[in-house]
Structures are given as C-alpha cells and as structure tokens.
Design an enzyme around this catalytic site. Structure first.
Site, short mmCIF file in Angstrom:
data_model
loop_
_atom_site.label_atom_id
_atom_site.label_comp_id
_atom_site.label_asym_id
_atom_site.label_seq_id
_atom_site.Cartn_x
_atom_site.Cartn_y
_atom_site.Cartn_z
N PHE A 105 0.85 -1.19 0.00
CA PHE A 105 0.00 0.00 0.00
C PHE A 105 0.89 1.24 0.00
CE2 PHE A 105 -2.36 3.53 1.68
CZ PHE A 105 -3.59 3.41 1.05
N ASP A 126 9.29 2.46 1.67
CA ASP A 126 8.17 3.27 2.14
C ASP A 126 8.00 3.01 3.64
OD1 ASP A 126 5.72 4.28 2.87
OD2 ASP A 126 4.70 3.71 1.01
N LYS A 156 3.20 10.46 8.23
CA LYS A 156 2.44 10.12 9.45
C LYS A 156 2.97 10.76 10.72
CE LYS A 156 0.19 5.88 7.82
NZ LYS A 156 -1.20 6.20 7.64
C1 LIG Z 1 3.03 2.51 3.78
C2 LIG Z 1 2.16 3.67 3.42
N1 LIG Z 1 2.50 4.46 2.39
C3 LIG Z 1 1.76 5.52 2.03
C4 LIG Z 1 0.60 5.83 2.71
C5 LIG Z 1 -0.22 7.03 2.32
O1 LIG Z 1 -0.05 8.02 3.28
P1 LIG Z 1 -1.08 9.25 3.41
O2 LIG Z 1 -2.39 8.68 3.81
O3 LIG Z 1 -0.45 10.15 4.44
O4 LIG Z 1 -1.13 9.93 2.09
C6 LIG Z 1 0.19 5.03 3.78
C7 LIG Z 1 -1.06 5.33 4.51
O5 LIG Z 1 -1.59 4.54 5.25
C8 LIG Z 1 0.99 3.92 4.16
O6 LIG Z 1 0.65 3.13 5.16
#
Ligand SMILES: Cc1ncc(COP(=O)(O)O)c(C=O)c1O
Length: 386
Positions: free
Chosen positions: A131, A216, A245
C-alpha cells in the site's frame, strides 16, 4: 466497532466512518463528545506515535505560529534547515537531501518522479499486498484491486511481485527498472514483515541494474517497529526513504529522503506550496527530540515483545498467526476481524483492521505499561472466548 456509517454532513467520499465523534486526546486516550474515554490502539494508522496532542509539539506549534505561520520553499527558513539537519543526523550519511511535502502519498509521488527523472527509465517494481497511497501514481504502486480498478487506466510501467519472493523480485528487476518500492513491514496489507533475504535481494537487484531502491516507511517510521527506521534492523540502506504520518507529531507532513547525486540528475521540477512549512518543521523538531529523549523506539521494542508473548497464548482455534515488529502488530484470526473490533470498541478500545481477518494494533508508543496490559487483557478475553 459500531456499524460503519456514511461520512459526516458535507463530507465527500468519507463512507465507512465509525459513528463516534472524537473531540480530545491525551497520551493513549481519546474522548468522545459525550465524555466517554477510549484507549487508542490505532493511532490514526500510525500518526500518533507520540500520543494525542503531545505537549512539546503543541508548545512548538504555538511558538512558531506566533512567529511565522507560513512560508513557501522559495525562501530559506532556519526552522526548516534545523529540522532537516536533525532528521538527516539520524540517518546514514549516504542520505543528504530531503524533499518535504504534506502526506505519505505525496512522499511516494515525489519518489516516483525522482526515480523516473534521475534514471531516465520508466518501470517501477512494487510488491503484491503493498500500500502506497491513492493518488494515481501512488495507486499504481498499490496492490489492492478494489482500490485500483474503478480508476483504470493507471500509470503504465508498474509491476508487482509476491512479497518476500526474492527470486521473483530478482527476475522482475531489469535495466529498464527505475525503482523498486517496498514497505519493510506491509501495514495496510495485513502486517507482513519482510524477510532479510527479500530486502537483501532488492538491494542487490538495484545495485546490479542501476535502479533505485526505495523503502516506504510512512507507517513503520520514527520508532514504530522498535528502531527509529525499520530498515536499521537489517542494515540494508535504501536510496530513497519515504516518511510521513508521525514525523511531525500529528501535523501533516511528508518527506522523501534521498541523495544529492540524484538531484543533479533529476530532470524536471517538483514543488509543493505547503511542503516544508514552518509549522510542520517546528512540530517535526519537537517530535524528533521527544522520540529520542523518551527512548520511544526502545519502548516500542519492549512493549511489542510483551504483547507478542501474551498474544502467543491465544487459542490456535481462533488465531492463525501473530505477526509484526515493535508496536506494529497484526493478529490474523481464523474468522472476520469486525466482530472482535466491535466488542473491543464496546469495552473502550479502538483498534483497526488490516484486511478482513487481521486485527491491527499500533498504539501510541507512549502508552503506559498498565494501559497496554489492560488492552492486551481485553484483546485476550475478546478473541479467546470465541
Ligand atoms: C506505507 C504507506 N505508504 C503511504 C501511505 C499514504 O499516506 P497518506 O495517507 O499520508 O497519504 C500510507 C497510509 O496509510 C501507508 O501506510
């Protein structure tokens, strides 16, 4: 968990909300508008590593708001310089450049452009169950079919390999690959921890072909997994690191951490109006200082180990597997997670799912031991009684 309801009045596309109005937070606690207290076991999917409204962060925001509330990246800013210096000081020396934005998705989008711009290549290799966000570029790297299909065609050039299949990854990465994009622990995809072999294969494949390796760490970052950054556990350093986050203690932020030599080869411009704004940077400084001062990664490691040994006692007739690192824990049930989440909510504990059968626990890293103990007790009772 109460039955999901439509979003609040005037909110577009915000279906699936729990019908609880939360109005206040402190530490691991949340209060609703009727004064009922809940223990936060989801921390807004990992935003709240420092707990609700951490006083140090609140004070930093107040001070900064009085001095200079907003400033675009077209001007130098001492608070931004200090924040970036602090962040880079916590990372291996190969990292010496950061692009600041406002969310995890934006951090991913930036990385995709850096990869394509600096390598001149088009292909991105990501993982099944991964994700990375929901804008069109990030969504192209995200795996879940129901999120992708309504918006196709997505950005071309993305391939997905089975997570933790080193051979499949090696085969997928070629001289046309611009970037390999992986979560060290897949959060939304069910809390799956990468094997050292898989991450080592990703590093080797990137080195062999000249592709970039990006981790990520939007969900795993800043102490969550028992290290400041999850990759430290394996000693496999990526070329690009994505953070968001909890990085600014609850204020929106995204960071794409990378290297100067990629900047030199990065063709094209990239910009974000609010990226690197003084409020987020001041909050980020306070958040990093608190994380280090209160030894939050070590706390996550210790409280995570306690949880895993307690959860290992749950009956195998109810639990398929307990996975995770530090305070990012997935309990895969043999049945649906929703009834367990509903009963936990009834008892005052707000946890979140990670797919249909996984209960995900990612409490604030500041959760008190007694509170964590009570939460594990409740989880044990609710799951154990079947
Ligand atoms: C691993 C990962 N990457 C990217 C995102 C996207 O982040 P945002 O919701 O701050 O755009 C998330 C959101 O849960 C995530 O868990």
């Amino acid at each position: 968990m109460s039955a999901p309801a439509p979003g609040g009045p005037h909110e577009f596309g915000a279906g699936g909300q729990r019908p609880i109005s939360l109005v206040r937070a402190s530490g691991e606690y949340l209060w609703d508008d009727a004064g009922r207290r809940y223990v936060d076991l989801g921390a807004t999917h990992g935003v709240g590593n420092l707990g609700g409204s951490p006083p140090d962060v609140v004070r930093a925001i107040e001070r900064q708001a009085h001095e200079l509330l907003y400033l675009g990246s077209g001007y130098r800013s001492p608070v931004r310089t200090e924040f970036l210096g602090k962040l880079l000081g916590l990372l291996p020396p190969s990292f010496d450049r950061v692009f600041l934005s406002n969310s995890g998705t934006e951090a991913v989008e930036t990385a995709l452009k850096i990869a394509r711009g600096s390598t001149g290549r088009r292909e991105i290799v990501a993982a099944m169950r991964g994700f990375h966000g929901r804008t069109l570029g990030a969504l192209s790297a995200t795996w879940r079919k129901e999120l992708r299909e309504p918006f196709e065609p997505l950005v071309p050039g993305f391939r997905h390999v089975p997570f933790n299949d080193a051979a499949a990854l090696e085969a997928a990465v070629t001289d046309a690959t611009a970037m390999i994009l992986l979560e060290p622990v897949q959060g939304e995809g069910g809390v799956h921890v990468a094997t050292p072999e898989f991450l080592a294969a990703a590093r080797a494949a990137a080195d062999r072909t000249g592709a970039l390796l990006a981790f990520d760490e939007v969900q795993t970052g800043i102490g969550r997994t028992g290290r400041l950054f999850a990759f430290e556990r394996w000693g496999i350093v990526p070329d690009v690191l994505l953070l968001a986050k909890s990085l600014a203690g609850g204020v929106p932020i995204g960071a794409t951490v990378t290297r100067r030599d990629l900047e030199a080869r990065f063709r094209g411009s990239h910009h974000s109006t609010f990226g690197g704004n003084p409020l987020a940077c001041a909050a980020g400084i306070a958040a990093l200082e608190m994380t280090l001062r209160d030894h939050l990664p070590e706390r996550a490691e210790r409280l995570g180990a306690i949880a895993r040994s307690r959860l290992a006692e749950l009956p195998p007739s109810r639990v398929r597997e307990v996975r995770g690192l530090g305070l990012l824990i997935g309990i895969e049930l043999r049945d649906r997670a929703a009834p367990v989440l509903a009963e936990l909510e009834r008892r005052g504990f707000l946890a979140i799912p990670a797919g249909p059968s996984v209960v995900r626990l990612l409490p604030p890293l500041v959760i008190q031991e007694a509170g964590w103990d009570r939460a594990l007790e409740a989880i044990g009772e609710v799951i154990g009684r079947g």
